[in-house]
Every structure is written in structure tokens, then in C-alpha cells.
Design a protein around this motif. Structure first.
Motif, PDB file in Angstrom:
ATOM      1  N   ARG A  55      -0.022  14.863  -5.028  1.00 53.24           N
ATOM      2  CA  ARG A  55      -0.475  13.879  -4.216  1.00 53.24           C
ATOM      3  C   ARG A  55      -0.688  12.652  -5.011  1.00 53.24           C
ATOM      4  O   ARG A  55      -0.685  11.467  -4.470  1.00 53.24           O
ATOM      5  CB  ARG A  55      -1.578  14.306  -3.359  1.00 53.24           C
ATOM      6  CG  ARG A  55      -1.694  13.809  -2.007  1.00 53.24           C
ATOM      7  CD  ARG A  55      -2.496  14.706  -0.823  1.00 53.24           C
ATOM      8  NE  ARG A  55      -3.896  14.215  -0.670  1.00 53.24           N
ATOM      9  CZ  ARG A  55      -4.911  15.016  -0.754  1.00 53.24           C
ATOM     10  NH1 ARG A  55      -4.790  16.165  -0.881  1.00 53.24           N
ATOM     11  NH2 ARG A  55      -6.080  14.523  -0.838  1.00 53.24           N
ATOM     12  N   TYR A  56      -1.371  12.906  -5.958  1.00 52.88           N
ATOM     13  CA  TYR A  56      -1.917  11.637  -6.766  1.00 52.88           C
ATOM     14  C   TYR A  56      -0.694  10.853  -7.517  1.00 52.88           C
ATOM     15  O   TYR A  56      -0.694   9.710  -7.421  1.00 52.88           O
ATOM     16  CB  TYR A  56      -2.675  12.212  -8.281  1.00 52.88           C
ATOM     17  CG  TYR A  56      -2.831  11.291  -9.132  1.00 52.88           C
ATOM     18  CD1 TYR A  56      -3.826  10.234  -9.219  1.00 52.88           C
ATOM     19  CD2 TYR A  56      -2.047  11.360 -10.370  1.00 52.88           C
ATOM     20  CE1 TYR A  56      -4.117   9.392 -10.081  1.00 52.88           C
ATOM     21  CE2 TYR A  56      -2.397  10.464 -11.474  1.00 52.88           C
ATOM     22  CZ  TYR A  56      -3.309   9.460 -11.151  1.00 52.88           C
ATOM     23  OH  TYR A  56      -3.384   8.464 -12.244  1.00 52.88           O
ATOM     24  N   GLU A  57       0.340  11.746  -7.997  1.00 56.79           N
ATOM     25  CA  GLU A  57       1.767  11.196  -8.280  1.00 56.79           C
ATOM     26  C   GLU A  57       2.274  10.067  -7.208  1.00 56.79           C
ATOM     27  O   GLU A  57       2.565   8.966  -7.449  1.00 56.79           O
ATOM     28  CB  GLU A  57       2.656  12.014  -8.917  1.00 56.79           C
ATOM     29  CG  GLU A  57       2.151  12.724 -10.001  1.00 56.79           C
ATOM     30  CD  GLU A  57       2.192  11.900 -11.336  1.00 56.79           C
ATOM     31  OE1 GLU A  57       3.000  10.934 -11.431  1.00 56.79           O
ATOM     32  OE2 GLU A  57       1.223  12.100 -12.160  1.00 56.79           O
ATOM     33  N   ASP A  58       2.218  10.758  -5.758  1.00 58.59           N
ATOM     34  CA  ASP A  58       2.903  10.104  -4.882  1.00 58.59           C
ATOM     35  C   ASP A  58       1.851   8.893  -4.534  1.00 58.59           C
ATOM     36  O   ASP A  58       2.555   7.797  -4.240  1.00 58.59           O
ATOM     37  CB  ASP A  58       2.885  10.947  -3.690  1.00 58.59           C
ATOM     38  CG  ASP A  58       3.557  10.468  -2.262  1.00 58.59           C
ATOM     39  OD1 ASP A  58       4.811   9.779  -2.755  1.00 58.59           O
ATOM     40  OD2 ASP A  58       2.832  10.612  -1.265  1.00 58.59           O
ATOM     41  N   LEU A  59       0.781   8.858  -4.593  1.00 64.24           N
ATOM     42  CA  LEU A  59      -0.042   7.819  -4.578  1.00 64.24           C
ATOM     43  C   LEU A  59       0.079   6.672  -5.295  1.00 64.24           C
ATOM     44  O   LEU A  59       0.221   5.447  -5.117  1.00 64.24           O
ATOM     45  CB  LEU A  59      -1.675   8.089  -4.120  1.00 64.24           C
ATOM     46  CG  LEU A  59      -1.935   8.915  -2.778  1.00 64.24           C
ATOM     47  CD1 LEU A  59      -3.405   9.531  -2.953  1.00 64.24           C
ATOM     48  CD2 LEU A  59      -1.899   8.074  -1.764  1.00 64.24           C
ATOM     49  N   LYS A  65       4.891   0.507  -5.959  1.00 61.30           N
ATOM     50  CA  LYS A  65       5.837   0.065  -5.379  1.00 61.30           C
ATOM     51  C   LYS A  65       5.136  -1.309  -4.336  1.00 61.30           C
ATOM     52  O   LYS A  65       5.599  -2.504  -4.191  1.00 61.30           O
ATOM     53  CB  LYS A  65       6.384   0.849  -4.297  1.00 61.30           C
ATOM     54  CG  LYS A  65       7.460   1.750  -4.801  1.00 61.30           C
ATOM     55  CD  LYS A  65       7.806   2.883  -3.621  1.00 61.30           C
ATOM     56  CE  LYS A  65       8.705   4.022  -4.428  1.00 61.30           C
ATOM     57  NZ  LYS A  65       9.177   5.156  -3.497  1.00 61.30           N
ATOM     58  N   ALA A  66       4.065  -1.123  -3.905  1.00 62.23           N
ATOM     59  CA  ALA A  66       3.294  -2.202  -3.333  1.00 62.23           C
ATOM     60  C   ALA A  66       2.901  -3.473  -4.150  1.00 62.23           C
ATOM     61  O   ALA A  66       2.946  -4.402  -3.884  1.00 62.23           O
ATOM     62  CB  ALA A  66       1.756  -1.581  -2.651  1.00 62.23           C
ATOM     63  N   MET A  67       2.606  -2.840  -5.239  1.00 64.00           N
ATOM     64  CA  MET A  67       2.162  -4.194  -6.301  1.00 64.00           C
ATOM     65  C   MET A  67       3.464  -4.907  -6.634  1.00 64.00           C
ATOM     66  O   MET A  67       3.344  -6.043  -6.695  1.00 64.00           O
ATOM     67  CB  MET A  67       1.560  -3.381  -7.682  1.00 64.00           C
ATOM     68  CG  MET A  67       0.339  -2.903  -7.546  1.00 64.00           C
ATOM     69  SD  MET A  67      -0.417  -2.154  -9.044  1.00 64.00           S
ATOM     70  CE  MET A  67      -0.735  -3.725  -9.908  1.00 64.00           C
ATOM     71  N   ALA A  68       4.732  -4.214  -6.775  1.00 66.79           N
ATOM     72  CA  ALA A  68       5.926  -4.811  -6.937  1.00 66.79           C
ATOM     73  C   ALA A  68       6.131  -5.975  -5.808  1.00 66.79           C
ATOM     74  O   ALA A  68       6.717  -6.880  -6.069  1.00 66.79           O
ATOM     75  CB  ALA A  68       7.101  -3.606  -7.153  1.00 66.79           C
ATOM     76  N   ARG A  69       5.854  -5.164  -4.528  1.00 66.75           N
ATOM     77  CA  ARG A  69       6.218  -6.017  -3.502  1.00 66.75           C
ATOM     78  C   ARG A  69       5.196  -7.234  -3.328  1.00 66.75           C
ATOM     79  O   ARG A  69       5.962  -8.341  -3.058  1.00 66.75           O
ATOM     80  CB  ARG A  69       5.894  -5.335  -2.117  1.00 66.75           C
ATOM     81  CG  ARG A  69       7.246  -4.361  -1.710  1.00 66.75           C
ATOM     82  CD  ARG A  69       7.263  -3.818  -0.311  1.00 66.75           C
ATOM     83  NE  ARG A  69       5.947  -3.087  -0.152  1.00 66.75           N
ATOM     84  CZ  ARG A  69       5.645  -1.893  -0.212  1.00 66.75           C
ATOM     85  NH1 ARG A  69       6.470  -1.010  -0.785  1.00 66.75           N
ATOM     86  NH2 ARG A  69       4.677  -1.261   0.010  1.00 66.75           N
TER      87      ARG A  69
END
Length: 88
Positions: A55-59, A65-69
Motif C-alpha cells: 500500500r505504501y509503495e502504491d501511494l 505521478k501526481a508530482m510529475a503532472r
């Protein structure tokens, strides 16, 4: 008479030995059951830890990804701002 005493003592000793053997068997069975419970508890804890790690890895992946966006959006905004300032 002596024979009856010896017979009684031998029977008593036999019962005592059989009782001791049964006590050892049940005690070892109890230890086995307790060890089994500990093993399954440890396995459940390991599964929970693995689940939390996944779960930690997924988060973390989502956050990256959000930071890249966000960076892409900021870059676009910077370009738009530069273009707008040049047009002024």
C-alpha cells in the motif's frame, strides 16, 4: 502377604508411569497447539506487514505521478506566462 504388597506396588507404579506418559503426551500436544497458534499469528503479522508495504509503495507511486503532472502543469503555465508577457 508380601506378594500382595509387591503386586500393589507394581500396579501403583504402572498406573503412575502410564499417567506420566499421558501427561507428557497431552503436554506436548498443548505445546504443539500453542506453537501452531504463534506461527499463524506471526504469519498473519507478516501478511499484514506485506500488505501495508504494498500500500505504501502504491501511494508513493501515485504521489510521484501526481508530482510529475504538477510539474508539467507548472511548465505549461510558465510557457503561457512568458508568451503572454511577450505579447504585452
Amino acid at each position: 502377604m508380601f506378594r500382595k504388597i509387591v503386586d500393589g506396588a507394581l500396579w501403583g507404579l504402572g498406573f503412575w508411569l502410564v499417567g506420566g506418559v499421558f501427561m507428557l503426551i497431552f503436554s506436548s500436544f498443548g505445546n504443539h497447539v500453542e506453537a501452531q497458534k504463534r506461527a499463524s499469528a506471526a504469519s498473519a503479522q507478516q501478511r499484514d506487514a506485506d500488505r501495508q508495504h504494498a500500500r505504501y509503495e502504491d501511494l508513493m507511486s501515485r504521489q510521484e505521478k501526481a508530482m510529475a503532472r504538477s510539474e508539467q502543469q507548472l511548465t505549461r503555465l510558465d510557457k503561457l506566462l512568458e508568451k503572454w508577457e511577450r505579447q504585452k
